[in-house]
Scaffold this active site. Structure first.
Site, PDB file in Angstrom:
ATOM      1  N   THR A 191       0.841  -1.166  -0.011  1.00  0.00           N
ATOM      2  CA  THR A 191      -0.019  -0.007   0.105  1.00  0.00           C
ATOM      3  C   THR A 191       0.893   1.298  -0.214  1.00  0.00           C
ATOM      4  OG1 THR A 191      -1.628   1.196   1.135  1.00  0.00           O
ATOM      5  CG2 THR A 191      -0.245  -0.028   2.527  1.00  0.00           C
ATOM      6  N   ARG A 192       0.309   2.389  -0.801  1.00  0.00           N
ATOM      7  CA  ARG A 192       0.933   3.546  -0.479  1.00  0.00           C
ATOM      8  C   ARG A 192       0.126   4.761   0.287  1.00  0.00           C
ATOM      9  NH1 ARG A 192      -2.186   4.710  -5.184  1.00  0.00           N
ATOM     10  NH2 ARG A 192      -2.474   6.976  -5.168  1.00  0.00           N
ATOM     11  N   GLY A 284      -4.785  -6.311  -5.551  1.00  0.00           N
ATOM     12  CA  GLY A 284      -5.984  -6.014  -5.676  1.00  0.00           C
ATOM     13  C   GLY A 284      -6.513  -5.361  -6.845  1.00  0.00           C
ATOM     14  N   ARG A 285      -7.601  -4.706  -6.848  1.00  0.00           N
ATOM     15  CA  ARG A 285      -8.298  -3.902  -7.741  1.00  0.00           C
ATOM     16  C   ARG A 285      -7.406  -2.719  -8.217  1.00  0.00           C
ATOM     17  NH1 ARG A 285     -11.363   0.244  -8.940  1.00  0.00           N
ATOM     18  NH2 ARG A 285     -12.936   0.043 -10.754  1.00  0.00           N
ATOM     19  N   HIS A 287      -4.022  -2.400  -8.987  1.00  0.00           N
ATOM     20  CA  HIS A 287      -2.863  -2.270  -8.294  1.00  0.00           C
ATOM     21  C   HIS A 287      -1.914  -1.496  -8.763  1.00  0.00           C
ATOM     22  CE1 HIS A 287       0.002  -4.345  -5.692  1.00  0.00           C
ATOM     23  NE2 HIS A 287       0.601  -4.043  -6.420  1.00  0.00           N
ATOM     24  N   MET A 326     -13.241  -4.867  -1.499  1.00  0.00           N
ATOM     25  CA  MET A 326     -14.031  -4.984  -0.418  1.00  0.00           C
ATOM     26  C   MET A 326     -14.843  -3.925  -0.107  1.00  0.00           C
ATOM     27  SD  MET A 326     -12.936  -8.159   0.554  1.00  0.00           S
ATOM     28  CE  MET A 326     -13.601  -8.057   2.172  1.00  0.00           C
ATOM     29  N   ARG A 430      15.656  37.800  -7.163  1.00  0.00           N
ATOM     30  CA  ARG A 430      16.831  37.712  -7.963  1.00  0.00           C
ATOM     31  C   ARG A 430      17.973  38.302  -7.327  1.00  0.00           C
ATOM     32  NH1 ARG A 430      17.822  35.626 -13.178  1.00  0.00           N
ATOM     33  NH2 ARG A 430      15.329  35.108 -14.201  1.00  0.00           N
ATOM     34  N   ARG A 444      15.731  30.721 -16.307  1.00  0.00           N
ATOM     35  CA  ARG A 444      14.535  31.313 -15.461  1.00  0.00           C
ATOM     36  C   ARG A 444      13.717  30.017 -14.909  1.00  0.00           C
ATOM     37  NH1 ARG A 444      12.089  35.938 -17.900  1.00  0.00           N
ATOM     38  NH2 ARG A 444      13.122  36.831 -19.659  1.00  0.00           N
ATOM     39  N   ALA A 471       7.712  34.679 -14.198  1.00  0.00           N
ATOM     40  CA  ALA A 471       7.406  33.143 -14.733  1.00  0.00           C
ATOM     41  C   ALA A 471       6.786  32.890 -15.958  1.00  0.00           C
ATOM     42  CB  ALA A 471       6.486  32.587 -13.374  1.00  0.00           C
TER      43      ALA A 471
END
Length: 564
Positions: A191-192, A284-285, A287, A326, A430, A444, A471
């Site tokens: 798992t994460r 699992g589903r 994954h 589940m 800067r 940049r 930016a």
């Protein structure tokens, strides 16, 4: 210099001094987070049979066949990417001292070869897509350097971890522990994310089905941007561990940099768990799936990972335990696999998105879904939106009014919220943070990335920060967004004042000098400005007094929920 393989690939003490002395005269390369994770698992044996970063023959074979050049099953390229200038100093047989960001020597790499990267080809073959909403594809296309260097490693030291040391075990240490406990069958769970009741139920069922003990083996290396940071997750895992029957389960942390590669990643995860001494692995589903693509469709079929892992389980030497999602029955007060759910009732479940919304709004979360101690930990990670850290990133042409708005907004926010508000203004940055940088696209981007790093750290600690910079390039702005949203809120504010108005307001005469050719690479004249396409806030100051503009900004920030 041949690598010495012991129970992990770290050199013995007899040779350490010799290699450390040799490393003082070698070119050094500082590893980034992903490279550190990969190196640790090469050195500790988690990536066996790999003995170094892949050479071109192994890399090509993995891309095309999911195998190393010698035919061994291996689905994921494990590569060391470096800058062209550094690669140009290397030849076959060259040695490189690989170090962590603090300069600690971790390993010596003997260069086997170096080769240019075809990023799009790698993305298509490994991940099946070039869509940058896939986190590994985005990393590959936007962050990976231009050359891969392959070669054998001599391990000097594993990367050092100061936290959760009791939960960090090498494959050899974990195998010894299994033997001491008399565990002959071990089913691993990957798992994460935080674990909840459904995950606990799934793993207990897997243990009963296989006659095995459970190894909770969560990833604490790189995961998906936006995931909950691992320190919070580990505390949640420790709470869940207490809910298992005595002596059934063990918790160990895996320093893996995930790629979110779906089916290929499932096979990879299975091989890693085999190296850690496991006999079974739960898939699992969806994954290791990264979610949905730009078209709103899942990158991988939900059960494709199960199918591929099952196809290779005999060769991998580990039994795959496939599981359906589940879901909970309120009538029966128990969990069922979704394909076995009673037909007379609608299953109860809470999606990850719904859970985050409940946490962010402090809504009630039912006890059938998770454990009170887990929810308490998660609520700490999800303060109410107006208490979270947030970055307001103002971008627009020179003289569009960014600095004026930023200064005024800073003062107004301090008055309204009582919170400290930090201003990172382009001209000041800067002078102090990016002195010496020019105005090429590369410089940049480096300047913006530095600002993004500071903003991320302030946001991480629940601060408010306003960045006011030209930016001009989308790529750099997107990089900052990705950095900051890992830890908190992010609002892009496009100050969309037209060029002619900006030029008429120019107090320093910079536009005039740019048009006369005195100033080179001036945004809006000789350099492009890539206007934001979907900013959270867009404001045009052409016909607005500063007070009215600030009122408008405050109103929109309130609508986004970051102030009351």
């Amino acid at each position: 210099m041949e690598p010495i393989v012991q129970e992990s690939r770290v050199e013995n003490h007899f040779s350490l001094d010799r290699y450390k002395q040799a490393a003082l005269t070698l070119p050094s390369y500082t590893l980034n987070q992903r490279q550190l994770c990969d190196l640790e698992l090469i050195l500790n044996g988690g990536f066996a049979p790999l003995t170094g970063f892949m050479n071109q023959a192994d890399y090509e074979s993995v891309l095309e066949k999911m195998r190393l050049a010698d035919g061994a099953l291996w689905p994921m390229p494990i590569t060391l990417d470096v800058e062209i200038a550094f690669a140009d100093t290397l030849r076959a047989g060259s040695e490189i001292a690989l170090r962590d960001p603090e300069g600690l020597l971790l390993a010596i790499l003997r260069v086997g070869d170096r080769f240019a990267i075809d990023r799009e080809r790698e993305a298509k073959l490994v991940y099946g897509t070039t869509d940058i909403t896939h986190p590994a594809v985005r990393y590959l296309l936007q962050h990976t350097k231009d050359v891969y260097v392959g070669g054998e490693l001599v391990g000097i030291s594993l990367p050092h971890h100061y936290d959760y040391r009791h939960l960090r075990k090498t494959p050899a240490e974990l195998k010894r522990e299994f033997k001491e406990r008399g565990w002959e069958k071990i089913v691993a769970f990957q798992t994460r994310n935080p674990m909840h009741r459904a995950h606990q139920e799934l793993t207990v069922r897997a243990a009963a089905q296989t006659g095995a003990n459970v190894l909770l083996h969560p990833v604490v290396g790189m995961t998906k941007p936006g995931d909950i940071e691992y320190d919070t997750r580990v505390r949640c895992y420790e709470h869940v561990l207490k809910t298992y029957p005595e002596h059934l389960a063990e918790l160990c942390l895996l320093p893996l940099a995930m790629r979110m590669g779906g089916p290929r990643e499932a096979v990879w995860h299975a091989l890693i768990r085999k190296n850690y001494g496991c006999t079974h692995f739960i898939v699992g589903r969806d994954h290791a799936g990264p979610g949905k693509n730009v078209a709103g469709e899942y990158f991988y079929d939900p059960y494709a990972a199960q199918a591929l892992a099952l196809k290779y389980q005999n060769e991998a030497g580990i039994h795959i335990v496939p599981f359906q999602e589940m879901v909970y029955s309120k009538k029966q007060a128990k969990y069922f696999p979704v394909d076995q759910f009673p037909s007379d009732e609608k299953p109860a479940s809470i999606s990850g998105t719904e859970l985050r919304e409940c946490l962010q709004k402090h809504l009630d979360i039912p006890e059938w879904f998770s454990y009170p101690a887990v929810i308490q930990e998660l609520r700490k990670a999800y303060p109410l939106k107006h208490q979270q850290g947030v970055t307001l990133f103002m971008t627009g042409l020179p003289s569009s009014g960014k600095s004026t708005l930023a200064n005024a907004l800073m003062l107004r926010l301090r008055e309204m919220t009582g919170r400290p508000v930090t201003l990172l203004d382009g001209d000041i940055i800067r002078t102090h943070l990016s002195k010496g940088l020019g105005f090429s696209e590369e410089d940049r981007e480096l300047n913006i990335t530095r600002v993004g790093f500071v903003a991320k750290e302030i946001t991480r600690h629940n601060g408010m920060v306003i960045c006011a910079l030209v930016a001009p390039f989308k790529k750099a702005r997107d990089k900052v967004r990705e950095m900051v949203t890992e830890v908190g809120g992010y609002i892009e504010v496009y100050v969309a004042t037209p060029l002619a108005v900006c030029e008429s307001r120019d107090r320093k005469g910079l536009y005039k000098k740019a048009r006369e050719g005195v100033i080179k690479q001036f945004t809006g004249v000789s350099d492009p400005y890539e206007a934001p396409e979907t900013p959270e806030i867009q404001i045009n100051t052409m016909d607005m007094e500063p007070e009215a503009a600030i009122d408008a900004l405050i109103s929109q920030i309130k609508q986004l929920g970051y102030i009351l």
